[in-house]
Design a protein around this motif. Structure first.
Motif, mmCIF file in Angstrom:
data_model
loop_
_atom_site.group_PDB
_atom_site.id
_atom_site.type_symbol
_atom_site.label_atom_id
_atom_site.label_comp_id
_atom_site.label_asym_id
_atom_site.label_seq_id
_atom_site.Cartn_x
_atom_site.Cartn_y
_atom_site.Cartn_z
ATOM 1 N N UNK A 50 0.778 -1.221 0.000
ATOM 2 C CA UNK A 50 0.000 0.000 0.000
ATOM 3 C C UNK A 50 0.812 1.275 0.000
ATOM 4 N N UNK A 51 2.136 1.189 -0.203
ATOM 5 C CA UNK A 51 2.950 2.399 -0.256
ATOM 6 C C UNK A 51 2.778 3.137 -1.579
ATOM 7 N N UNK A 52 2.420 2.402 -2.626
ATOM 8 C CA UNK A 52 2.193 2.994 -3.939
ATOM 9 C C UNK A 52 0.851 2.499 -4.456
ATOM 10 N N UNK A 53 0.171 3.387 -5.167
ATOM 11 C CA UNK A 53 -1.139 3.007 -5.699
ATOM 12 C C UNK A 53 -1.015 2.235 -7.001
ATOM 13 N N UNK A 54 -0.129 2.683 -7.900
ATOM 14 C CA UNK A 54 -0.031 2.042 -9.210
ATOM 15 C C UNK A 54 1.418 2.099 -9.685
ATOM 16 N N UNK A 55 1.879 0.970 -10.261
ATOM 17 C CA UNK A 55 3.240 0.871 -10.795
ATOM 18 C C UNK A 55 3.140 0.461 -12.263
ATOM 19 N N UNK A 56 3.792 1.203 -13.187
ATOM 20 C CA UNK A 56 3.733 0.843 -14.616
ATOM 21 C C UNK A 56 4.313 -0.545 -14.849
ATOM 22 N N UNK A 57 3.885 -1.213 -15.914
ATOM 23 C CA UNK A 57 4.405 -2.571 -16.194
ATOM 24 C C UNK A 57 5.912 -2.594 -16.436
#
Length: 650
Positions: free
Chosen positions: A244-251
């Motif tokens: 939950x530290x980041x909402x979205x990470x690119x592929x």
């Protein structure tokens, strides 16, 4: 450099050495019978020039000789090269003296080691004019670098009796391990096709190629490090996203995007939930549950006791009813109820124990009726007591249910708190790894890779420049051109000796790649090993070495100015000949032609080339041959003549 004298000193220190003297700049013939030590002359000269592993015979030389000495002459000086008899398989000891034209062989008591083989070779090489340089093998070659010296030059000056008749090898010791490659490496230098400049350029090229490989390695390591950092960064991003530290990470994020996201994950703060001590609460519920279970057990025991009382009361009242019913039948009797109880009613005889009277039975019946009434009066009280116990027990059961629910809730809350604390620990670890990765990655991103790439480009340009200089030298082509000049004399002298295939040959030459003689014909190249007859093998060896040394002398190359042949006429006599002069049907015309060629080549070089031949042959009818003899080891006045004097063998 030419030979003036060879001396052997006895092991017992006697003052007079055995001396064989040579004439410089001319043909020197040492003739004699077999087994007189002629072939050992070549090995002794080779040993005195610095060979560390001598090839000297055991008997009788090794048994008698203590020192070997060689007196050599240069243009304006002389040098004494002496070496003690090797005590084992090899030795490095040596004695060196230098001087002018008056320098001669020392006395036996003057022989003492004052140097070693390395210094001997170094001094002889310097006087020969061999330039001080180290040969560098091409990059990737398994062999080691070495200093060019007389050790390699001497390989061009000897032909023992096995080598001169070898159809597969042309040079001295060529068949030994590593010698053939040494000849290929150094012959271009001795021909004048290469020198220290080319060796230095090749050395610089090797260093530049090593630097290029190092620069390539560093760049590859930097790329691998960056790829590993990127892969590790993506893995950290996935972990940060899962917590939950980041909402979205690119592929597939790029390096800069990875760094930005990691820094973002590092800035996220998570509220810390301290540990809650629930021990007292859990202990209180546990104690309450134990107390309730004890109460429940007490109620169960009380109810069981009431049930036992109930069953016993029912059994008692039932028996009372039964007995009362029986006793009440007495009321059915009439006047006979008052009979004599002491007599038997049937036989009127007296009874031992009188029967109860009707009055007594009636009294007992009244008592039983009263007791039955009392027992039936207790039953409602017992039922009320059972209902009270059951109600209290149900209350305890209900309280146990509540207690169990509270314990389960407490356990659930405790697990939830532990999970939350574990998550905080995981987040802290992930952020710690992110901080470590960002700190480690600050020293080598794209900036350092760009610098390493520039270093590699510079190293490649340096290698290309040096390679171009070496290509311009074209040592191999220059060596072939000089070997072509040597082939002119080889071809003419091979035809003069009427050697096989020489008459129809376009050229007789030395092949640097094969280290052998090659006959070039219109049909193609013909190597020496495909030409038959030992006569031809020996003849081609002779013309090759004579032409090679004539070229050395003409161009003042730093190669000793002597050439030694052992048994060049062996092909014309039986294998185990005692004395060639006793053979009447030998091809003496060809033997004479071989020696005439040796004499003419020595004369052609006008004192610059010394030719030493050890052979069985003795051309007694040729004055020039007799003039060339320096030693004749044939019996004289019944006395044996040989390299080792007769009195040394006593």
């Amino acid at each position: 450099m030419q030979l003036l004298a060879l001396a052997l000193y006895h092991r017992d220190g006697r003052p007079t050495p055995r001396v064989v003297r040579f004439r410089p700049g001319a043909l020197n013939i040492l003739t004699g019978e077999s087994e007189t030590g002629k072939s050992e002359i070549l090995d002794i000269v080779d040993y005195c020039l610095g060979r560390s592993t001598p090839n000297l015979p055991d008997e009788p030389i090794d048994r008698t000789v203590g020192w070997y000495a060689l007196l050599v002459a240069f243009h304006d000086s002389r040098m004494l090269l002496a070496r003690p008899r090797p005590a084992g398989a090899s030795t490095t000891q040596a004695m060196i003296r230098t001087g002018g034209d008056t320098l001669d062989l020392p006395r036996a008591d003057e022989l003492t080691p004052n140097s070693n083989v390395a210094a001997l070779r170094s001094q002889v090489s310097a006087r020969l004019g061999i330039e001080d340089f180290r040969f560098q093998p091409p990059t990737g070659a398994a062999r080691q670098a070495f200093d060019v010296s007389v050790a390699q030059a001497a390989l061009l000056c000897f032909q023992n009796q096995n080598e001169i008749a070898d159809k597969k090898a042309l040079f001295h010791r060529q068949t030994e391990n590593g010698i053939a490659q040494t000849l290929k490496d150094t012959l271009p230098y001795f021909l004048g096709a290469a020198g220290p400049e080319q060796a230095l350029r090749r050395h610089h090229l090797n260093e530049a190629q090593r630097a290029q490989r190092a620069a390539q390695r560093k760049l590859d390591d930097a790329h691998r490090h960056r790829d590993a950092v990127d892969a590790s960064g993506v893995a950290l991003l996935r972990l940060a996203q899962s917590e939950g530290l980041l909402e979205e990470v690119p592929p597939a994020p790029g390096p800069e995007e990875i760094r930005a996201l990691l820094e973002q994950a590092l800035t996220v703060t998570v509220s810390t939930v301290g540990p809650v001590d629930l021990t007292d609460r859990r202990q209180g519920l546990t104690d309450e549950r134990r107390h309730l279970r004890e109460q429940l057990q007490q109620f169960d025991e009380a109810l069981a006791l009431v049930d036992r009382w109930q069953k016993q009361g029912e059994a008692f009242t039932g028996e009372l009813h039964l007995q009362l019913g029986r006793l009440q039948t007495i009321n059915l009797l009439g006047p006979e109820r008052d009979y004599e109880t002491a007599l038997c009613p049937m036989c009127t005889r007296p009874l031992e124990e009188p029967d109860a009277s009707a009055a007594e039975i009636t009294t007992l019946t009244a008592q039983l009726a009263e007791e039955l009434g009392q027992a039936q009066g207790i039953q409602p009280i017992r039922d009320e007591h059972r209902r009270s116990l059951q109600a209290e027990r149900a209350a305890v059961v209900e309280r146990l249910k509540v207690n169990g629910a509270q314990l389960r809730e407490l356990t659930t809350n405790d697990e939830r708190m532990r999970n939350l604390q574990d998550q905080h620990v995981r987040i802290a670890r992930i952020q710690g790894r992110i901080d470590q990765a960002l700190t480690a990655g600050t020293g080598s991103p794209a900036g350092d890779i760009g610098e390493l790439r520039n270093n590699l480009v510079l190293a490649q340009e340096n290698v290309a420049t040096l390679q171009a200089l070496i290509d311009e030298d074209d040592v191999a082509a220059e060596a072939e051109r000089r070997l072509a000049d040597i082939a002119v004399n080889m071809t003419a002298w091979a035809r003069r000796l009427d050697l096989g295939q020489a008459a129809s040959a376009d050229e007789v030459a030395i092949s640097l790649s094969q280290l052998n003689v090659v006959v070039r014909r219109p049909q193609g190249r013909l190597p020496l090993n495909r030409i038959g007859s030992a006569k031809n093998w020996i003849g081609y060896h002779m013309v090759a070495h004579l032409a090679l040394h004539t070229y050395f002398r003409l161009h003042r190359r730093p190669v000793p100015g002597f050439l030694m042949f052992d048994q060049p006429t062996q092909a014309f006599f039986p294998a185990k000949i005692k004395d060639a002069t006793t053979v009447q049907d030998a091809d003496w015309n060809t033997v004479t032609a071989y020696f005439e060629l040796l004499k003419d080549v020595a004369d052609l070089n006008e004192g610059a080339l010394q030719i030493i031949v050890c052979d069985h042959a003795n051309l007694t009818e040729e004055p020039w041959f007799q003039d060339a003899i320096v030693e004749n080891w044939r019996p004289l006045d019944g006395q044996r003549k040989a390299l080792i004097p007769n009195d040394w063998l006593d």
